[in-house]
Write a protein that holds these residues in place. Structure first.
Motif, mmCIF file in Angstrom:
data_model
loop_
_atom_site.group_PDB
_atom_site.id
_atom_site.type_symbol
_atom_site.label_atom_id
_atom_site.label_comp_id
_atom_site.label_asym_id
_atom_site.label_seq_id
_atom_site.Cartn_x
_atom_site.Cartn_y
_atom_site.Cartn_z
ATOM 1 N N ILE B 234 0.846 -1.193 -0.140
ATOM 2 C CA ILE B 234 0.002 0.060 -0.192
ATOM 3 C C ILE B 234 0.944 1.310 -0.043
ATOM 4 C CG2 ILE B 234 -0.213 0.224 2.602
ATOM 5 C CD1 ILE B 234 -3.164 1.066 2.149
ATOM 6 N N ASP B 235 0.358 2.189 -0.952
ATOM 7 C CA ASP B 235 1.201 3.617 -1.097
ATOM 8 C C ASP B 235 1.033 4.511 0.150
ATOM 9 O OD1 ASP B 235 2.279 5.934 -1.769
ATOM 10 O OD2 ASP B 235 2.245 5.513 -3.868
ATOM 11 N N VAL B 236 1.781 4.388 1.215
ATOM 12 C CA VAL B 236 1.257 5.079 2.421
ATOM 13 C C VAL B 236 1.238 6.750 1.944
ATOM 14 C CG1 VAL B 236 1.752 5.812 4.815
ATOM 15 C CG2 VAL B 236 2.275 3.439 4.000
ATOM 16 N N ALA B 237 2.280 7.283 1.080
ATOM 17 C CA ALA B 237 2.181 8.754 0.924
ATOM 18 C C ALA B 237 1.059 8.932 0.167
ATOM 19 C CB ALA B 237 3.561 8.841 -0.036
ATOM 20 N N GLU B 238 0.490 8.225 -1.107
ATOM 21 C CA GLU B 238 -0.404 8.403 -1.524
ATOM 22 C C GLU B 238 -1.824 8.411 -0.536
ATOM 23 O OE1 GLU B 238 -0.552 9.632 -4.704
ATOM 24 O OE2 GLU B 238 -2.900 9.320 -5.179
ATOM 25 N N ALA B 239 -1.914 7.664 0.238
ATOM 26 C CA ALA B 239 -2.976 7.526 1.315
ATOM 27 C C ALA B 239 -3.137 8.854 2.005
ATOM 28 C CB ALA B 239 -2.764 6.319 2.169
ATOM 29 N N LEU B 240 -1.894 9.196 2.421
ATOM 30 C CA LEU B 240 -1.897 10.469 3.289
ATOM 31 C C LEU B 240 -2.638 11.718 2.411
ATOM 32 C CD1 LEU B 240 1.357 10.124 5.273
ATOM 33 C CD2 LEU B 240 -1.100 10.481 6.257
ATOM 34 N N ARG B 241 -2.221 11.544 1.014
ATOM 35 C CA ARG B 241 -2.740 12.732 0.282
ATOM 36 C C ARG B 241 -4.109 12.564 0.037
ATOM 37 N NH1 ARG B 241 -3.575 14.039 -4.626
ATOM 38 N NH2 ARG B 241 -3.565 11.827 -5.609
ATOM 39 N N LEU B 242 -4.567 11.293 -0.178
ATOM 40 C CA LEU B 242 -6.068 11.001 -0.404
ATOM 41 C C LEU B 242 -6.890 11.365 0.750
ATOM 42 C CD1 LEU B 242 -5.614 8.084 -2.982
ATOM 43 C CD2 LEU B 242 -6.546 10.118 -3.503
#
Lengths: 472, 472
Positions: B234-242
């Protein structure tokens, strides 16, 4: 085994606010936390410790039951009781949490059975040999198709047997596809709420009534509205006044829980009219409708349901035993698809093995025979219990006349706290629930609820009545 | 048995939009509704009907499985298949409801096992004799204390065994009181949601990811936010953005479901940091972490959890079998009381018999031995499957390299619909799921998910690969 490892514990305090069983529980937990008792250590039997402390054996048993239920100790039958070998004492450092709920009655589930314990059938009279034979046969018969995911709504064989049983015994005509097998009444109620209600919906519940119903609805962000119960059952006119826009009513028509009265026919019709006209739902909790001693069991309310407004919740907890975790819900035909979808989303179905045993038990006729036998046995055990309680405790209580059910309502003659007496009984190894804990706000006289199905003789009943007398 | 009672049914239509198995299903239901087939009537075996209709046997089996799952027919082994004796034909009058979901993959649970069927361990290799012996012993051992209500959070014996197993095999240090026994992953997830989330909370879920996770969260009025998965998980940086304010993340660190990649250590640390700093929760769905073939199984993410932010969801469905309905949740110590209260409100515990069998199975060492044996067997079966699929279907697909898990990801070389191919396979008695059904919105190349654990030889694998070739 020669010296008691519990002897170095701090002595019990008779003046403390906490009952003895709770003090024992706290001291054993404390001893584990401070490594006085270590994983694997043997502790004395409840009998031996009771002798040593000069307490009733039931008091120590209640403490041990609680410790076992929470995983601190492990009872190994004849091999004795030990501190759980896998317990990490570090987990206990810090203040001992008070996990015993104040309303002991609702959550306390001792490992050993106490006299009068509510909700239990006559466990001594269960046909265990037949059960063991069917269990062995079903465990031997596992094969790939039955090891895979079971149908979420229940096995076809069990649903078929339940539908057939309901038609014959409870007057309910339904197809197997309307039956949803669940792990208990709580799951059945939850399933209904997920399928039919939305947050904030008002639901009529009986007052007094089964506390877990209120609790569960509250946890699901629904609004249980307590409706008074009189001699005819739930007061529908009052319900319409208190919460005219309620979405549903949860009722116990066969034997009102806990007062054991039957819902009268006019009230049944009033409920059905309300549901049909306003699109309301009736949830019929038929937990022990089989057990009626003055006449034949009444047909279920569901049998009068012409418009598909009744959801019928049945369970095997009372007619077989609660450790099974098997119950069912009958859903109106028009709602079957919706419930199927919810079952698929939320649940994976019940264990295939347990469903197979129960299906075989019903199919081979053991179920019908067992219920017949229990109906006779309970009528007898009820007579024992009532006779002893009325003879020995006549000055202190009277027993409600009831047409059926598995427990008695003991009305206290004096205005004393039923909660305090129930708590004292529990400390002394006797189970009772206080009617006050089943009542939302005042109005009811103090009373105890005690189960009679495990009282196996007049002598036992006499002994127990004398024990209560000592505590009053 | 001499003439087929299905012969007078309307003939199947090869040009229809509905697949053959669905047409058979509809025709049998129609025949019951119109009393052409009556309760108790015998119908031909799937094999005989397939010959008669000139269809693959699997097609008829799929139709029969569906009819059996819904209670219309009853398979009685050698005694043949009949229309359910308890079926009320009146229940069927009116249009036949379309209960087969369009996303067949997620809900369709045939009664017989299909080749490649997802989610199943090697059922042929399960130690059934040992199981039968333990089952018989536990069924014989029932006694009043085990027949009463089991502890809602699980039996003490089973919780103790699970805690000990997790410490040794998954690097998780926990006490038995932190373990909550449930009926499956769905109940575990539901329990977490009831204890920790409120309506509207955003939850990160993997994309692609296990569809029931999304569905269940949605049904509970939570907001699953799909987060892309790359080679590190899972892409944690992307999760934080989304969804920067998400309350929780549901992840499959051992073998991402369905891509089978492992969550990298930097990503694990990033998730834990996020949870510790912002008070988020990590739900670790460790459904088959044991089954890794390139090296030793990785420790669970939970083993790195210093601040009590990880809820670990384990299950016996994959390491034993799904028909058990037994799983568990490990809860941080600080949350144990809250989960205890929720368990008491919502659930009555799992069947004592099933818990006792599994506890004995673990305690006596069968569990550890079984997992060791399966790890070897699955590595072998995986080799068979990959070799055959790559040899025979090289022009059409390639098999993802994966370190573990129980299924393969077959990437289709051409840009064709994985859903259509999976549906065609199902019609022909082969199971497959489409990666598209596991993906929330585009982005992924078409692929099939097929389980390899029940492919028992290279010859079987070759035969199945040829069958797929015929359908491409």
């Amino acid at each position: 085994m020669t010296t008691s490892p519990l002897r170095p514990l701090p002595p019990l305090d008779p003046a403390a606010a906490e009952p003895f069983y709770r003090q024992i529980y706290d001291r054993v937990r404390g001893a584990i936390a401070h490594a006085v008792l270590k994983p694997g250590d043997r502790i004395p039997s409840a009998r031996a410790l009771a002798v040593e402390l000069g307490l009733a054996r039931g008091t120590v048993e209640a403490a041990y039951a609680l410790l076992a239920a929470e995983g601190y100790i492990l009872a190994r039958g004849q091999a004795g009781t030990i501190i759980s070998p896998e317990l990490d004492p570090r987990a206990l450092v810090g203040p001992v949490p008070h996990r015993v709920p104040t309303q002991v009655a609702q959550s306390f589930r001792p490992d050993s059975i106490l006299p009068f314990q509510m909700g239990l059938p006559a466990l001594d009279a269960f046909p265990r040999k037949i059960w063991a034979r069917l269990g062995a046969r079903c465990a031997r018969a596992i094969q790939p198709a039955t090891m895979a995911h079971p149908p979420a709504s229940g096995s076809s064989a069990l649903r078929t047997e339940i539908a057939s049983y309901l038609r014959l015994s409870r007057g309910i005509a339904c197809s197997p596809s309307q039956i949803f097998v669940t792990s208990g009444y709580r799951q059945s109620l939850q399933l209904i709420a997920q399928a039919l209600f939305k947050a904030g919906d008002a639901i009529w519940v009986e007052n007094p009534g089964f506390p877990p119903t209120r609790d569960l609805l509250g946890h699901m962000d629904l609004k249980p509205v307590p409706i008074p119960v009189d001699a005819d059952g739930i007061d529908v006119a009052e319900a319409l006044r208190l919460a005219p826009h309620a979405r549903a009513a949860v009722v116990t028509p066969a034997h009102q829980s806990p007062l054991c009265l039957s819902l009268s026919l006019p009230r049944r019709m009033a409920l059905l009219d309300w549901a049909s006209q306003g699109g309301g739902w009736i949830i019929e909790d038929d937990y022990d409708g089989e057990y009626r001693y003055v006449s034949r069991p009444l047909p279920a309310l569901k049998s009068l349901d012409r418009d598909g407004r009744v959801l019928y919740a049945g369970t095997f907890s009372k007619v077989l035993f609660p450790g099974l975790r098997l119950a069912y819900l009958v859903v109106p035909e028009a709602e079957v698809e919706r419930f199927d979808a919810i079952m698929h989303a939320f649940a994976g179905g019940s264990p295939e093995l347990v469903q197979a045993i129960v299906a075989a038990f019903i199919k081979e006729g053991h179920f019908a025979r067992h219920i017949q036998r229990m109906r006779k046995l309970y009528a007898e055990r009820r007579r024992f219990a009532v006779a002893s309680l009325e003879a020995i405790l006549a000055d202190h209580l009277r027993v409600d006349a009831q047409p059926g059910g598995m427990h008695l309502v003991l009305r206290l003659r004096e205005r004393r706290s039923d909660r305090a007496l129930a708590a004292r009984m529990l400390e002394n190894g006797l189970y009772a629930e206080a009617l006050s804990d089943w009542t939302v706000s005042g109005g009811h006289d103090p009373a105890l609820l005690v189960n009679f199905t495990n009282i196996d003789s007049r002598a036992t009943a006499d002994r127990l009545a004398h024990e209560i007398l000592r505590l009053i």
